[in-house]
Design a protein around this motif. Structure first.
Motif, PDB file in Angstrom:
ATOM      1  N   VAL A 112     -17.727   3.526 -21.357  1.00 47.13           N
ATOM      2  CA  VAL A 112     -17.113   4.626 -22.014  1.00 47.13           C
ATOM      3  C   VAL A 112     -17.376   5.329 -20.812  1.00 47.13           C
ATOM      4  O   VAL A 112     -18.488   6.577 -21.194  1.00 47.13           O
ATOM      5  CB  VAL A 112     -16.464   4.578 -23.547  1.00 47.13           C
ATOM      6  CG1 VAL A 112     -15.951   6.033 -22.858  1.00 47.13           C
ATOM      7  CG2 VAL A 112     -16.422   4.004 -23.811  1.00 47.13           C
ATOM      8  N   VAL A 113     -16.496   6.290 -20.242  1.00 48.41           N
ATOM      9  CA  VAL A 113     -16.577   7.160 -19.446  1.00 48.41           C
ATOM     10  C   VAL A 113     -15.671   8.070 -19.621  1.00 48.41           C
ATOM     11  O   VAL A 113     -14.440   7.643 -18.603  1.00 48.41           O
ATOM     12  CB  VAL A 113     -17.120   7.746 -18.240  1.00 48.41           C
ATOM     13  CG1 VAL A 113     -17.860   9.052 -16.820  1.00 48.41           C
ATOM     14  CG2 VAL A 113     -18.521   6.877 -18.061  1.00 48.41           C
ATOM     15  N   ALA A 114     -15.230   8.935 -20.084  1.00 53.35           N
ATOM     16  CA  ALA A 114     -13.972   9.690 -20.384  1.00 53.35           C
ATOM     17  C   ALA A 114     -13.977  10.536 -21.273  1.00 53.35           C
ATOM     18  O   ALA A 114     -15.213  10.947 -21.764  1.00 53.35           O
ATOM     19  CB  ALA A 114     -12.880   8.900 -21.162  1.00 53.35           C
ATOM     20  N   LEU A 160     -19.940   9.638 -23.259  1.00 49.98           N
ATOM     21  CA  LEU A 160     -20.550   8.774 -22.255  1.00 49.98           C
ATOM     22  C   LEU A 160     -20.900   7.428 -23.241  1.00 49.98           C
ATOM     23  O   LEU A 160     -22.389   8.015 -23.788  1.00 49.98           O
ATOM     24  CB  LEU A 160     -21.001   9.413 -21.410  1.00 49.98           C
ATOM     25  CG  LEU A 160     -22.240   8.421 -20.544  1.00 49.98           C
ATOM     26  CD1 LEU A 160     -21.339   7.779 -19.173  1.00 49.98           C
ATOM     27  CD2 LEU A 160     -23.291   9.554 -19.846  1.00 49.98           C
ATOM     28  N   VAL A 161     -20.707   6.353 -22.739  1.00 49.11           N
ATOM     29  CA  VAL A 161     -20.844   5.141 -22.763  1.00 49.11           C
ATOM     30  C   VAL A 161     -21.699   4.160 -22.063  1.00 49.11           C
ATOM     31  O   VAL A 161     -20.657   3.283 -21.284  1.00 49.11           O
ATOM     32  CB  VAL A 161     -20.799   4.323 -23.934  1.00 49.11           C
ATOM     33  CG1 VAL A 161     -22.019   2.833 -24.423  1.00 49.11           C
ATOM     34  CG2 VAL A 161     -19.972   4.543 -25.031  1.00 49.11           C
ATOM     35  N   SER A 162     -22.843   4.453 -21.763  1.00 47.98           N
ATOM     36  CA  SER A 162     -22.448   3.351 -20.241  1.00 47.98           C
ATOM     37  C   SER A 162     -24.691   2.340 -20.366  1.00 47.98           C
ATOM     38  O   SER A 162     -25.610   3.221 -21.391  1.00 47.98           O
ATOM     39  CB  SER A 162     -23.921   4.527 -19.284  1.00 47.98           C
ATOM     40  OG  SER A 162     -25.293   5.157 -19.726  1.00 47.98           O
ATOM     41  N   ASN A 163     -24.080   1.327 -20.598  1.00 45.65           N
ATOM     42  CA  ASN A 163     -25.635   0.143 -20.771  1.00 45.65           C
ATOM     43  C   ASN A 163     -24.971  -0.545 -18.996  1.00 45.65           C
ATOM     44  O   ASN A 163     -23.843  -1.187 -18.842  1.00 45.65           O
ATOM     45  CB  ASN A 163     -25.155  -0.731 -21.502  1.00 45.65           C
ATOM     46  CG  ASN A 163     -26.406  -1.703 -21.788  1.00 45.65           C
ATOM     47  OD1 ASN A 163     -26.389  -1.967 -21.012  1.00 45.65           O
ATOM     48  ND2 ASN A 163     -26.352  -1.595 -23.551  1.00 45.65           N
ATOM     49  N   SER A 164     -26.500  -0.491 -18.348  1.00 44.72           N
ATOM     50  CA  SER A 164     -26.323  -1.150 -16.821  1.00 44.72           C
ATOM     51  C   SER A 164     -26.062  -2.615 -17.154  1.00 44.72           C
ATOM     52  O   SER A 164     -25.810  -3.963 -16.612  1.00 44.72           O
ATOM     53  CB  SER A 164     -27.349  -1.437 -16.208  1.00 44.72           C
ATOM     54  OG  SER A 164     -28.582  -1.384 -16.652  1.00 44.72           O
ATOM     55  N   GLN A 204     -24.962  -5.980 -28.284  1.00 43.62           N
ATOM     56  CA  GLN A 204     -24.579  -5.146 -27.629  1.00 43.62           C
ATOM     57  C   GLN A 204     -23.797  -4.150 -29.127  1.00 43.62           C
ATOM     58  O   GLN A 204     -22.174  -3.484 -28.343  1.00 43.62           O
ATOM     59  CB  GLN A 204     -24.067  -4.365 -26.152  1.00 43.62           C
ATOM     60  CG  GLN A 204     -24.435  -4.613 -25.388  1.00 43.62           C
ATOM     61  CD  GLN A 204     -23.946  -4.637 -23.988  1.00 43.62           C
ATOM     62  OE1 GLN A 204     -23.188  -3.284 -23.750  1.00 43.62           O
ATOM     63  NE2 GLN A 204     -24.608  -5.524 -23.382  1.00 43.62           N
ATOM     64  N   MET A 205     -23.521  -4.433 -30.571  1.00 49.51           N
ATOM     65  CA  MET A 205     -22.922  -4.145 -31.504  1.00 49.51           C
ATOM     66  C   MET A 205     -22.776  -2.835 -31.655  1.00 49.51           C
ATOM     67  O   MET A 205     -21.886  -1.857 -32.647  1.00 49.51           O
ATOM     68  CB  MET A 205     -23.022  -5.015 -32.345  1.00 49.51           C
ATOM     69  CG  MET A 205     -22.761  -6.314 -31.978  1.00 49.51           C
ATOM     70  SD  MET A 205     -20.667  -6.011 -32.340  1.00 49.51           S
ATOM     71  CE  MET A 205     -20.354  -6.713 -30.825  1.00 49.51           C
ATOM     72  N   ASN A 206     -24.554  -2.157 -31.299  1.00 52.71           N
ATOM     73  CA  ASN A 206     -24.753  -1.052 -31.644  1.00 52.71           C
ATOM     74  C   ASN A 206     -25.414  -0.068 -30.265  1.00 52.71           C
ATOM     75  O   ASN A 206     -25.978  -0.409 -29.815  1.00 52.71           O
ATOM     76  CB  ASN A 206     -25.805  -0.475 -32.928  1.00 52.71           C
ATOM     77  CG  ASN A 206     -26.830  -1.034 -32.593  1.00 52.71           C
ATOM     78  OD1 ASN A 206     -26.999  -2.503 -31.589  1.00 52.71           O
ATOM     79  ND2 ASN A 206     -28.036  -0.719 -33.273  1.00 52.71           N
TER      80      ASN A 206
END
Length: 552
Positions: free
Chosen positions: A55-57, A174-178, A499-501
């Motif tokens: 999420v980037v919003a 922002l939720v960033s995960n490569s 990626q539940m948390n």
């Protein structure tokens, strides 16, 4: 004339600068918190839950007319099926639901509405990330600000845009995960079983079972108090009480009493399925092989003044299950006449790949059984919700339902009706009664951690919970076995995803239009300075003449 225009321009510029200075951002403009992603799993070739995580919003209220590429912030009263579908229709970037820490403060009608929306959201898959976070001071502050911003958008478009450019602040989520979301197929399902051996040679077996896992929108926030902590609590209390009767040869009934706690109940009762297969297809000897009188499945029993017996086929007269149901009716009519006791008949549809109740797993193997629940509909929203917490449990009704089951079992196994015993005879009283403190402590223990299937074999606290249930079995029962079922990685019954948390960053920023407005202000300032330099002689002459005229 030119001097007057220049003066007006300078004044307007100063007003804009003053507005900018008044809306300066606070020093602490970022905040990190943990959010829990909506369930994602594949069951019987059907996909459920959200497939996205990044999420980037900009954060926006659900009341906003335009939600495209925005992260919609909702509290429990805001989350409805209509708003959820509207966010999907507008291609919102994500939804963030703020969950109250104390759900007892939420009105009952709002709880019911949320549960309905929650269950409907889980029926299908969505690409839109959906997160849930417990409320705290910072998140509530953000929620109130985006809510107020949405309320100011009732004025004209020009005023609204100008005001938002000059004074408004926004929140960037922002939720960033490569790392990509990965499938998890190594989950194990654990089923516990224990027995109280009956008197006599080769007596029939009564099986009492309940599933112990929980279910909800976010696995990490699903504690399952009523569904099915209530069923597990009553089962453990039944094991304690009947152990006292079985401990003496003089009071031991002519029935084996088998107890079973199964995993994977929220996912098509996979733990029950595997346990039945192991007992019937692989074990050399098992009580399920022998004379099973009936199977009693306990499911969602902590509320309501109704008890429904869910059956795949109505029991025939002179069968053990019919005799037990008669005892249920006698106990209810004589001691709890205000309780509505009903039977719900639903045939097992062999075409469908999923079952509605646990007894259907036994019915598929021609073992008679039924499910006892205060719910009439198997699709009730209560069976899978994050709001199914301790605050939703009525301990008086939980105890009453446990007493009804215990007394009915005793009357059936000791054949008290044929012996002329009064209908209102109490077998369990005094030291043999259900203990309020034990019911409360068991429920508190079961809801102390989320019991989602994805977590029970991964996290230390969750593994400890299952181990504690096993120790409780060993305390009161004999022949206790722990069955661990692993999935076939090539063809798993159920596939979960990781990626539940997630760690989430919230930034306090100016809206994108603010940069354009600020650029305009700078350009205006530079234009005034440039004009003043280019026309300095003319401006000086005009200013000198103005001063001279005043002195004259």
């Amino acid at each position: 004339m030119l001097l007057r225009k220049l003066t007006i321009g300078a004044v307007l510029l100063l007003l804009c600068v003053q507005s900018l200075r008044g809306s300066a951002l606070p020093a602490a403009s970022s905040y990190e918190f943990t959010a829990y992603r909506m369930q994602q799993y594949n069951l019987v070739q059907e996909k459920h839950g959200c497939r996205g995580a990044i999420v980037v919003a900009e954060a926006r209220s659900a009341d906003e007319p335009v939600l495209t590429r925005r992260c919609v912030i909702m509290k429990v009263p805001d989350f409805t099926t209509e708003k959820y579908l509207e966010a999907q229709r507008q291609n919102a970037a994500a939804i963030l639901i703020l969950l109250p820490k104390n759900t007892s403060t939420v009105p009952h009608d709002i709880v019911q509405s949320f549960m309905v929306s929650e269950s409907e959201a889980l029926l299908k898959e969505t690409l839109m990330p959906v997160y849930v976070a417990p409320e705290d001071e910072q998140l509530l502050c953000m929620y109130e600000e985006v809510k107020q911003a949405a309320a100011t958008r009732t004025s004209s478009i020009f005023i609204r845009v100008l005001r938002s450019m000059v004074t408004a602040t926004a929140f960037q989520i922002l939720v960033s995960n490569s790392s990509p979301i990965k499938a998890v197929t190594d989950n194990t399902l654990i089923t516990l079983e224990g027995v109280l051996p009956g008197a006599g040679e080769d007596p029939p077996t009564v099986v009492i079972t309940a599933h112990y896992d929980s279910y909800g929108l976010a696995p990490w926030l699903s504690h399952g108090a009523d569904s099915n902590g209530s069923g597990v609590t009553i089962l453990l209390e039944l094991a304690r009480l009947f152990q006292k009767l079985y401990s003496s040869p003089s009071t031991r009934p002519p029935y084996h009493l088998m107890f079973s706690l199964t995993g994977g109940g929220k996912y098509n009762f996979l733990g029950t399925k595997r346990w039945i297969e192991e007992n019937l297809d692989h074990a050399e000897s098992s009580l399920l092989h022998d004379n099973v009188a009936f199977v009693l499945c306990l499911d969602t029993l902590a509320n309501g003044d109704e008890l429904y017996m869910h059956v795949s086929r109505p029991p025939k007269p002179a069968t053990p299950m019919h005799a037990f149901i008669q005892q249920l009716e006698e106990v209810v009519s004589s001691r709890f006449p205000w309780v509505k006791l009903g039977m719900v008949h639903k045939k097992i549809n062999l075409v469908e790949s999923t079952v509605a109740w646990e007894h259907e797993r036994y019915g598929l193997r021609r073992i008679p059984g039924f499910t006892l629940s205060h719910l009439e509909d198997s699709k009730s929203e209560v069976r899978g919700s994050m709001l199914d917490t301790m605050s939703q449990v009525d301990f008086r009704k939980l105890k009453r339902n446990g007493v009804i089951i215990a007394e009915s079992l005793a009357r059936y196994m000791y054949n008290l009706s044929d012996k002329g015993s009064p209908k209102d005879l109490q077998v369990f009283k005094g030291q043999m009664d259900f203990q309020d403190s034990r019911l409360s402590s068991l429920m508190s223990f079961l809801t102390s951690v989320p019991r989602a299937t994805q977590l029970l074999d991964k996290e230390p606290r969750h593994v400890l919970l299952v181990n504690s249930l096993e120790q409780e079995f060993r305390r009161y029962l004999l022949q206790v076995h722990r069955h661990t079922f692993r999935q076939d990685k090539r063809d798993p019954d159920i596939t979960f995803f990781d990626q539940m948390n997630q760690p989430v960053m919230m930034y306090r920023v100016k809206p994108a239009a603010f940069d354009l407005f600020l650029g305009g202000c700078i350009a205006g300032y530079l234009g005034i300075v440039y004009y003043a330099i280019q026309n300095f002689g003319y401006l000086y002459t005009k200013l000198k003449a103005t001063v001279k005229s005043k002195h004259q």
